[in-house]
Each structure stands twice: as C-alpha cells, then as structure tokens.
Design a protein around this motif. Structure first.
Motif, PDB file in Angstrom:
ATOM      1  N   TRP A 183       0.830  -1.213   0.000  1.00  0.00           N
ATOM      2  CA  TRP A 183       0.000   0.000   0.000  1.00  0.00           C
ATOM      3  C   TRP A 183       0.859   1.255   0.000  1.00  0.00           C
ATOM      4  N   HIS A 184       0.392   2.267  -0.682  1.00  0.00           N
ATOM      5  CA  HIS A 184       1.130   3.525  -0.799  1.00  0.00           C
ATOM      6  C   HIS A 184       1.300   4.155   0.583  1.00  0.00           C
ATOM      7  N   ALA A 185       2.510   4.609   0.889  1.00  0.00           N
ATOM      8  CA  ALA A 185       2.810   5.093   2.243  1.00  0.00           C
ATOM      9  C   ALA A 185       1.935   6.287   2.623  1.00  0.00           C
ATOM     10  N   LYS A 186       1.641   7.178   1.675  1.00  0.00           N
ATOM     11  CA  LYS A 186       0.850   8.380   2.002  1.00  0.00           C
ATOM     12  C   LYS A 186      -0.633   8.161   1.743  1.00  0.00           C
ATOM     13  N   SER A 187      -0.938   7.682   0.556  1.00  0.00           N
ATOM     14  CA  SER A 187      -2.348   7.591   0.155  1.00  0.00           C
ATOM     15  C   SER A 187      -3.052   6.399   0.780  1.00  0.00           C
ATOM     16  N   GLY A 188      -2.316   5.364   1.095  1.00  0.00           N
ATOM     17  CA  GLY A 188      -2.918   4.157   1.669  1.00  0.00           C
ATOM     18  C   GLY A 188      -3.754   3.397   0.658  1.00  0.00           C
ATOM     19  N   ALA A 189      -4.432   2.338   1.117  1.00  0.00           N
ATOM     20  CA  ALA A 189      -5.256   1.515   0.232  1.00  0.00           C
ATOM     21  C   ALA A 189      -6.395   2.378  -0.345  1.00  0.00           C
ATOM     22  N   PRO A 190      -6.822   2.177  -1.566  1.00  0.00           N
ATOM     23  CA  PRO A 190      -6.423   1.091  -2.469  1.00  0.00           C
ATOM     24  C   PRO A 190      -5.210   1.410  -3.332  1.00  0.00           C
ATOM     25  N   TYR A 191      -4.506   2.533  -3.034  1.00  0.00           N
ATOM     26  CA  TYR A 191      -3.349   2.893  -3.863  1.00  0.00           C
ATOM     27  C   TYR A 191      -2.142   2.027  -3.498  1.00  0.00           C
ATOM     28  N   ALA A 192      -1.505   1.486  -4.526  1.00  0.00           N
ATOM     29  CA  ALA A 192      -0.385   0.572  -4.294  1.00  0.00           C
ATOM     30  C   ALA A 192       0.905   1.179  -4.825  1.00  0.00           C
ATOM     31  N   ASP A 193       1.955   0.906  -4.098  1.00  0.00           N
ATOM     32  CA  ASP A 193       3.277   1.416  -4.481  1.00  0.00           C
ATOM     33  C   ASP A 193       4.129   0.305  -5.097  1.00  0.00           C
ATOM     34  N   GLY A 194       3.514  -0.840  -5.332  1.00  0.00           N
ATOM     35  CA  GLY A 194       4.238  -1.972  -5.902  1.00  0.00           C
ATOM     36  C   GLY A 194       3.589  -3.258  -5.427  1.00  0.00           C
TER      37      GLY A 194
ATOM     38  N   THR B  95       0.653  10.425 -16.165  1.00  0.00           N
ATOM     39  CA  THR B  95       1.051   9.700 -14.951  1.00  0.00           C
ATOM     40  C   THR B  95       0.042   8.586 -14.701  1.00  0.00           C
ATOM     41  N   TYR B  96       0.463   7.613 -13.928  1.00  0.00           N
ATOM     42  CA  TYR B  96      -0.488   6.552 -13.585  1.00  0.00           C
ATOM     43  C   TYR B  96      -0.315   6.167 -12.116  1.00  0.00           C
ATOM     44  N   ALA B  97      -1.412   5.796 -11.515  1.00  0.00           N
ATOM     45  CA  ALA B  97      -1.395   5.259 -10.152  1.00  0.00           C
ATOM     46  C   ALA B  97      -1.958   3.851 -10.207  1.00  0.00           C
ATOM     47  N   VAL B  98      -1.422   2.995  -9.345  1.00  0.00           N
ATOM     48  CA  VAL B  98      -1.883   1.599  -9.289  1.00  0.00           C
ATOM     49  C   VAL B  98      -2.875   1.458  -8.137  1.00  0.00           C
ATOM     50  N   LEU B  99      -4.025   0.901  -8.419  1.00  0.00           N
ATOM     51  CA  LEU B  99      -5.013   0.615  -7.387  1.00  0.00           C
ATOM     52  C   LEU B  99      -5.225  -0.892  -7.308  1.00  0.00           C
ATOM     53  N   ALA B 100      -5.405  -1.389  -6.105  1.00  0.00           N
ATOM     54  CA  ALA B 100      -5.614  -2.838  -5.929  1.00  0.00           C
ATOM     55  C   ALA B 100      -6.870  -3.061  -5.099  1.00  0.00           C
ATOM     56  N   PHE B 101      -7.664  -4.012  -5.520  1.00  0.00           N
ATOM     57  CA  PHE B 101      -8.903  -4.357  -4.804  1.00  0.00           C
ATOM     58  C   PHE B 101      -8.934  -5.857  -4.602  1.00  0.00           C
ATOM     59  N   PRO B 102      -9.495  -6.306  -3.486  1.00  0.00           N
ATOM     60  CA  PRO B 102      -9.590  -7.769  -3.291  1.00  0.00           C
ATOM     61  C   PRO B 102     -10.384  -8.388  -4.425  1.00  0.00           C
ATOM     62  N   ALA B 103      -9.894  -9.509  -4.932  1.00  0.00           N
ATOM     63  CA  ALA B 103     -10.593 -10.194  -6.020  1.00  0.00           C
ATOM     64  C   ALA B 103     -11.765 -10.951  -5.439  1.00  0.00           C
ATOM     65  N   SER B 104     -12.865 -10.927  -6.166  1.00  0.00           N
ATOM     66  CA  SER B 104     -14.040 -11.664  -5.687  1.00  0.00           C
ATOM     67  C   SER B 104     -13.838 -13.149  -5.922  1.00  0.00           C
ATOM     68  N   GLY B 105     -14.647 -13.963  -5.259  1.00  0.00           N
ATOM     69  CA  GLY B 105     -14.565 -15.417  -5.445  1.00  0.00           C
ATOM     70  C   GLY B 105     -14.790 -15.796  -6.882  1.00  0.00           C
TER      71      GLY B 105
END
Lengths: 95, 366
Positions: B62-73, B119-129
């Motif tokens: 998770w991104h140190a400043k923005s937090g979830a759902p923004y990912a830093d890698g 620019t682009y930001a990466v967002l991550a969300f839990p995958a559904s079943g």
C-alpha cells in the motif's frame, strides 16, 4: 474390452523446471485442447504482449515426436506419458 | 502458481496534475513475480526442495501516504514450514508496460496526444470469489515441485579466472560465461550476415561452498536448428527446442537449458545511402532488446536465473549485451567472462535499451 475414458499424464515446460500431473484427461479431447488447459498451470502465456496467440506443440517423449493439435488424446497418449510443451516463438529487432 | 487475490486498476492522468483520463482494469502477468519469490527463497534457504514446495503469496504494497487502495508496488512472499518467510518488493514500474499500452489506445482514440506525458497510479482491490473461480481449470491438474539442481562450486575460483563484463548489479546472481561460448555465438552472428540466428545456452546452477550463494555457469551454446530466419526476426520452432534438448541429452553432463542468444544484424537494416556519420548515430545501431525479445524471454525463459545474450552487428563492430530478470523485470545486466586467453579480444561494453510498446526503456517485462 472396455476402453478407459480418461488418462493421466505429466507435462513440463521446455526447461523441465515446471511440471504438472494432469489426471482425468478426456481421451476424446484433442491434443490442442489439452495444451490450452495446461498452459496456465505451467505458467505459460497463451498470448504475447501484443495480444497475438502463441502456438505450443506437445512433444510426446515416448513417441519422440510432436503431436498435432487436432490429434485425439486417446490416439496419442497412454497412461503416465510425459509430454513437453514447446512454443513457436519469435525474437528479433523487427518488433 | 500465483493466486490472484487482488485485481489491479490503473488510474491515468495527464501530466502536471492534469485531467484524469480514466481508470482501466489491467490483466497482470504475475507468474514472473511468483518465480522471483520462489528464487529469493531458494537463495535464502539454500534448500531446493523446500523452495520448490513453498507457498507463494502476492499482494499490493500500500502507498505510504495515500494508503489503500493505492499501491506502491507488489510484495511476493514465500512461506514453508520450518523456514523464515522470504519477502521481496516489486516496484510499481512493473505496471508500466500496461500503462503504456493503455496510453497507446488512448492516443488511437484521440483522447491523448501522441507523445503527451501522463502519470499513472496503481489501485488494488480484493478479487471476488467469482474472479478467482474464473482462473480455475477444468482438468484435475496438480503442480509437481521441481527442486532446482545445485552443483557444488566456488564463486571465488570463477571470479579469479574471469573478467567482469558490464555493470554487475549488486544482489543479482553472479553469471559466468566462457569466452569460448562468447566467440562461438559471435561467429554464428557474423556468418549469418544479414539474417537473425539463435542459439540455446546450457549450463548449471551452482552453490558456492563458502557463502552458500547461488551462481550460474554457462558451459556451452547449441546453435538453434529448425529456425526461420529473416533480417529482423528469428523464429524458434517446436523442432528447435526438441533438437536442443536432444543435444543436451547427448552430452550426458546433467546440464540444463539456461537461456538463449540471438543477433540483431543492425548494419543491414540501415539505408545504404546514409552518410558514414549518420550510420554512426543511427539509433538502430544501439543494442536494444525488442518487445518480441521480451516476449520470447517470458515465454521460454521465465525462471529468474535465465539469461539472454544479444549480438548487435553495427557499423562500429559487434556489440555484446546480456539481459536477465531483476525483481521480475527483464533488464540489461553484467556478467563474468571466463577468459581462457587474454590475448583474444572481447567486444566493447555497451549500454542497451529495452523497447516496450515502441518506447525505449532500461528494463521491461512483457
């Protein structure tokens, strides 16, 4: 004589570093279908980065030849056969 | 096998805090990430069986400043009973090729100017079943662990009789290639003239007896047979791989296929009418690992220790570059040449680029 409906085999990628055992492979399916089912489990991409389909051929170790994708599994494979997936893949400065 | 616990979305904006261009779901190839995690475990645990059986988990950092759902890698973690877990962070640039492809689509749709910065930001969300189930397979398929074979060896002894070629990135597995092999692949490229040709590199992974560090030693090259060669393309066919494996088996030295080599006959791509100065400056003459080369490496050589040698024949001579995996991303790397004869000349070190979706980069993943 009763013919089995399924066969179990093992499959690997070309380096031999990734290997899976596939159980209950339908004898009536084609080798092409089998290869497509094996790709994700061998962590092999089915497309290149441009979205073009990649072609893989299954080499049957026992027979020492590649199977045609349209061949029927029951005509080619016997229980515990080992197959290796070999890609047709391009390299080069053109793309 | 990497399990998709998350789905990833890229949020694109015009550069300089400009307007948003939209959010785009991306299909991320996580297999190189999983392989990198397993290899990191092998290097730390020095237990090939344990590493081959490790459970691999991949998730966002998770991104140190923005937090979830923004990912830093991404973070890949290998776990096995009785061993400390091993984690490696993969930079957010892993998503850059996806971002570039989306940008190209936006240019085609005239929503972004060609060459315009974004620019682009990466967002991550839990995958559904349901999404996880979609990745399932109708066959009953069980993955079989394949422990890596580690031959005994000594890095110090290899270094002593070698010379470094290119920048040796700290943290990457040391690689040793005999000068004989280099000369053989260079000779292949020279003989091929205007055509692209290839070879398969074979050898062994070793474990250093003193430090336990893993290193790779190429022992030979096998010229690729049954290929289709053109000036800007070489196709390895299924028969190519079968012939290479047959050659390995004949040698009976327990070697493994570790990589490949091919050439770019750049001097033949240039306009013959160009002035000599223009030929010297020609961007095609600079070594580059193309999109097709990256795809090839991903398809055939996804293991983190696998390597590629590229011979670029341009107007200033034959250039030699090596590529390999670094944190799941293909990048140029240095290596050691086991030098049997100091009197024989080696090619000059050259910095290369990697091409992603027509953009020159210093690293890529397909």
């Amino acid at each position: 004589m009763i013919q089995p409906l399924f066969v179990s085999i093992t499959a690997s990628d070309l380096t031999g570093q990734k290997r899976v055992r596939a159980r209950r492979v339908p004898m009536a399916s084609t080798m092409g279908d089998l290869v497509q089912d094996l790709l994700p489990r061998l962590q092999l991409p089915s497309q290149d980065s441009g979205g073009r389909a990649l072609t893989y051929h299954a080499r049957v170790d026992r027979l020492g030849r590649h199977a045609h994708s349209s061949e029927v599994v029951g005509d080619v494979l016997v229980p515990n056969d080992q197959i290796t997936l070999h890609p047709n893949v391009d390299a080069g400065g053109g793309r | 096998m990497s399990i998709q616990h998350f789905r990833y979305v890229l949020d694109l904006c015009r550069a300089g805090g400009g307007a948003g261009l939209g959010q785009f779901p991306v299909s991320v190839d996580l297999d190189p990430v999983a392989e990198w995690g397993r290899f990191a475990a092998l290097r730390q645990w020095v237990d090939p069986r344990l590493a081959s059986e490790a459970e691999i988990r991949i998730g966002p950092v998770w991104h140190a400043k923005s937090g979830a759902p923004y990912a830093d890698g991404l973070r890949v973690t290998a776990q096995a009973e009785g061993a400390p877990s091993v984690s490696v962070d993969i930079p957010a640039s892993y998503f850059r090729p996806n971002a570039l492809r989306i940008a190209d689509s936006l240019v085609a749709e005239k929503k972004l100017e060609a060459g315009e910065q974004f620019t682009y930001a990466v967002l991550a969300f839990p995958a559904s079943g349901a999404e996880n189930a979609k990745a399932g397979n109708p066959l009953d398929i069980e993955e079989l662990p394949v422990p890596v074979n580690l031959a005994p060896g000594s890095i110090d002894e290899e270094v002593e009789r070698s010379i470094a070629f290119g920048d040796l990135t700290p943290g990457l597995v040391p690689i040793f290639v005999p000068q004989q092999v280099i000369e053989e692949v260079m000779a292949l490229a020279e003989r091929a003239a205007e055509l692209e040709v290839g070879a398969v590199l074979i050898g062994k992974l070793h474990r250093d007896g003193r430090s336990n560090e893993v290193f790779l030693k190429v022992t030979a090259q096998i010229p690729a047979r049954h290929t289709l060669s053109e000036s800007t393309k070489v196709s390895f066919t299924a028969e190519t791989w079968a012939a290479a494996q047959a050659a390995v088996n004949l040698r009976r030295s327990k070697e493994e296929v570790l990589g490949w080599a091919h050439n770019h006959p750049a001097r033949y791509w240039c306009n013959k009418e160009c002035a000599p100065e223009a030929k010297q400056r020609c961007p095609l003459a600079k070594p580059f690992f193309s999109i097709a080369d990256c795809d090839f490496h991903r398809v055939a050589f996804c293991k983190p220790h696998c390597i590629a040698l590229l011979l670029t024949n341009n107007y200033t001579g034959m250039k030699l570059t090596m590529y390999g995996w670094d944190r799941a991303i293909i990048t140029q790397r240095g290596f050691h040449i086991i030098k049997a004869d100091a009197a024989r000349l080696l090619p000059a070190v050259e910095t290369a680029s990697l091409i992603l979706v027509d953009h020159h980069e210093t690293s890529c993943h397909p």
